[in-house]
Write an enzyme that holds these catalytic residues in place. Structure first.
Site, PDB file in Angstrom:
ATOM      1  N   THR A  15       0.831  -0.992   0.082  1.00 32.40           N
ATOM      2  CA  THR A  15       0.131   0.071   0.380  1.00 32.40           C
ATOM      3  C   THR A  15       0.917   1.627  -0.075  1.00 32.40           C
ATOM      4  OG1 THR A  15      -1.840  -1.059   1.462  1.00 32.40           O
ATOM      5  CG2 THR A  15      -2.162   1.409   0.835  1.00 32.40           C
ATOM      6  N   LYS A 107       7.866   1.827  11.738  1.00 30.35           N
ATOM      7  CA  LYS A 107       8.282   2.262  13.287  1.00 30.35           C
ATOM      8  C   LYS A 107       7.873   1.593  14.217  1.00 30.35           C
ATOM      9  CE  LYS A 107       2.320   1.458  13.511  1.00 30.35           C
ATOM     10  NZ  LYS A 107       3.012   1.207  11.734  1.00 30.35           N
ATOM     11  N   GLY A 136       1.849   9.726   9.511  1.00 31.82           N
ATOM     12  CA  GLY A 136       1.541   9.256   8.244  1.00 31.82           C
ATOM     13  C   GLY A 136       2.118  10.192   7.843  1.00 31.82           C
ATOM     14  N   ILE A 138       1.361  13.667   8.413  1.00 34.08           N
ATOM     15  CA  ILE A 138       1.896  15.107   9.281  1.00 34.08           C
ATOM     16  C   ILE A 138       3.232  14.878   9.750  1.00 34.08           C
ATOM     17  CG2 ILE A 138       1.110  16.343  11.330  1.00 34.08           C
ATOM     18  CD1 ILE A 138      -1.136  14.146  12.016  1.00 34.08           C
ATOM     19  N   GLY A 189     -11.532  -1.621   5.995  1.00 34.90           N
ATOM     20  CA  GLY A 189     -10.422  -2.155   6.314  1.00 34.90           C
ATOM     21  C   GLY A 189      -9.619  -0.761   6.982  1.00 34.90           C
ATOM     22  N   GLU A 192      -7.524  -4.079  10.691  1.00 34.88           N
ATOM     23  CA  GLU A 192      -6.897  -5.359  10.911  1.00 34.88           C
ATOM     24  C   GLU A 192      -8.241  -6.602  11.626  1.00 34.88           C
ATOM     25  OE1 GLU A 192      -4.320  -5.555   8.224  1.00 34.88           O
ATOM     26  OE2 GLU A 192      -3.512  -3.786   8.887  1.00 34.88           O
ATOM     27  N   ASP A 203       0.560  -0.148  18.274  1.00 41.29           N
ATOM     28  CA  ASP A 203       1.310   0.463  17.782  1.00 41.29           C
ATOM     29  C   ASP A 203       1.083   2.310  18.402  1.00 41.29           C
ATOM     30  OD1 ASP A 203       0.921   1.367  14.169  1.00 41.29           O
ATOM     31  OD2 ASP A 203      -0.504   2.259  15.248  1.00 41.29           O
ATOM     32  N   LYS A 207       5.090   4.690  18.445  1.00 41.10           N
ATOM     33  CA  LYS A 207       4.933   6.168  18.199  1.00 41.10           C
ATOM     34  C   LYS A 207       5.439   6.988  19.086  1.00 41.10           C
ATOM     35  CE  LYS A 207       1.625   5.279  14.033  1.00 41.10           C
ATOM     36  NZ  LYS A 207       0.213   5.274  14.169  1.00 41.10           N
ATOM     37  N   GLY A 304      -2.774   5.965   5.787  1.00 41.17           N
ATOM     38  CA  GLY A 304      -2.799   5.533   4.122  1.00 41.17           C
ATOM     39  C   GLY A 304      -2.286   6.078   3.087  1.00 41.17           C
TER      40      GLY A 304
END
Length: 434
Positions: A15, A107, A136, A138, A189, A192, A203, A207, A304
């Site tokens: 992706t 990450k 992402g 940002i 989507g 997961e 996650d 970060k 994304g």
């Protein structure tokens, strides 16, 4: 020496990798004008050949193994977008040790092996850039390292996982249960098939470890981050939050205190009027407080294909500029201090507590007495629903030390009048969040 063409290799064409390939092609002319060099994809390492062909990658560019890339003297920059720890770490180390700068969005790898990778980059006088690993599209890594470098950073916190933010917003707006919202997030989507990394906070923890390491100039590993996810948040908790004029968000929080660095991820009650409360859908928002700049906020799409590709390609352009100006390797690791991490029991916070208790006289007094013995002061007590001989009580404490609260809850659960401690959620007032 200026290079009119700078060749790069892509590791992974999923992706994000596909998004990077699209952006490099679509915006090739403007990229060339801005850095005075053409960025050319010279090799792609991707097992899924049909994916390569679908994106229009020439068969001649598809590498069979990593050695074809790291041993190619014409390739200057390697873009790692495979994800996971291995073999990504091995491949990145090979690239760095072969004199190639590396751009990554990984990450997991940076949070666990950042020290080792930075050392390899410094030893080989090349760059390691990872803007896309947090937030992402940002911009946050570069602002912390460069734009805010003159500040003593005091706090970094915010919403850094879009999946959980989407889920909590749906629960708040529609009164839905956790399991219903999770299935919807999976169908869209956003989550997961195995959603534990998102919903259990792992996650976000990776970060926050990266952000805290940069902000406080000390190496924070993901294993040092205190983590709670959102799987225990119920529609009842969401409803009570609203009644008390709060919104529930999963926040990553990093603060520097005299006793050490607080670094944690967990659900939080925040006031409805706070800017974070209005951050919806899969958007992220990160606050940074510096002693000189004051409060700043970075907001946008935290994940994304194209938002993340935006950050990756910006890093590629930065690496290309540095190559052309012969200043590679000057972005060194900023973790030059060794500050302790503060245990979660030592933090101070307000707390929301939901209890199931016996519905009879004297119960509230016994609960308040037990809290008082452990220096836990109650700000408000609300008796809610009654079912049979059981009642639901919602408590909000004043600011207390977490270990004292934990000790009191442990004793409360021994009382025969307390049937269940249904949930405990930290409460942050507006002035305490930033």
């Amino acid at each position: 020496m200026h290079k009119p063409v700078i060749k790069v290799a892509l590791l992974g064409l999923g992706t994000i990798g596909g998004g990077v390939y699209k952006v490099l092609n679509k915006n090739s002319e403007i990229i060339k004008q801005r850095i005075n060099s053409k960025i050319e994809v010279a090799k792609v390492l991707e097992k899924n050949i049909s994916r390569c062909l679908e994106l229009g990658v020439n068969k001649d560019l598809i590498a069979n193994n990593i050695d074809e890339i790291v041993n190619d003297q014409e390739i200057d920059i390697v873009i790692e977008l495979m994800g996971g720890i291995e073999p990504a770490r091995e491949f990145v180390l090979k690239a760095l040790n072969n004199g190639k700068s590396v751009v990554t969005a990984n990450k997991d790898m940076i949070a666990l092996h950042g020290k080792e990778l930075y050392a390899a980059a410094e030893d080989n006088n090349v760059d390691l850039l990872f803007e896309a690993s947090v937030g992402g599209g940002i911009p946050i890594i570069r602002p912390l390292k460069q734009c805010l470098a003159a500040n003593h950073i005091q706090e970094v916190m915010g919403i850094v996982n879009g999946t959980t933010n989407y889920m909590l917003e749906k629960m708040s707006n529609e009164g839905l249960d956790f399991d219903v919202v999770l299935k919807e997030a999976q169908d869209k989507g956003y989550a997961e098939a195995n959603p534990s990394s998102d919903i259990e906070g792992f996650d976000a923890a990776r970060k926050v470890a990266i952000l805290a390491s940069i902000a406080f100039n000390t190496r924070i590993t993901v294993n040092e981050v205190y983590v709670e996810g959102i799987s225990r948040i119920t529609a009842e908790d969401i409803s009570y939050a609203s009644e008390l004029h709060y919104v529930v968000k999963l926040l990553g929080i990093a603060k520097e205190t005299e006793e050490g660095i607080e670094v944690r991820v967990h659900p939080v009650f925040i006031p409805k009027q706070h800017p974070l409360a209005s951050v919806g859908d899969v958007f992220n928002a990160i606050f940074v407080r510096g002693d000189a700049v004051g409060d700043t906020m970075f907001y946008g799409r935290g994940a994304g294909e194209l938002p993340t590709a935006s950050a990756v390609v910006a890093d590629v352009m930065d690496a290309a500029r540095r190559l052309n100006n012969n200043v590679q390797g000057l972005i060194s690791c900023t973790c030059f201090e060794d500050k302790p991490v503060k245990p979660i029991g030592k933090i101070f916070s307000k707390y929301y507590i939901r209890l199931q208790v016996a519905d009879r006289p004297g119960v509230l007094a016994s609960i308040a007495f037990e809290f008082g013995k452990h220096e836990v002061s109650l700000a408000s007590v609300l008796q809610k629903h009654t079912l049979g001989d059981s009642a639901e009580i919602v408590l909000i404490t004043h600011k207390v030390q977490e270990q004292n609260l934990r000790d009191s809850l442990e004793k409360l659960q021994l009382l025969d009048t307390v049937h269940e401690v249904s949930n405990v959620i930290r409460v942050e007032d507006e002035e305490e969040i930033i």
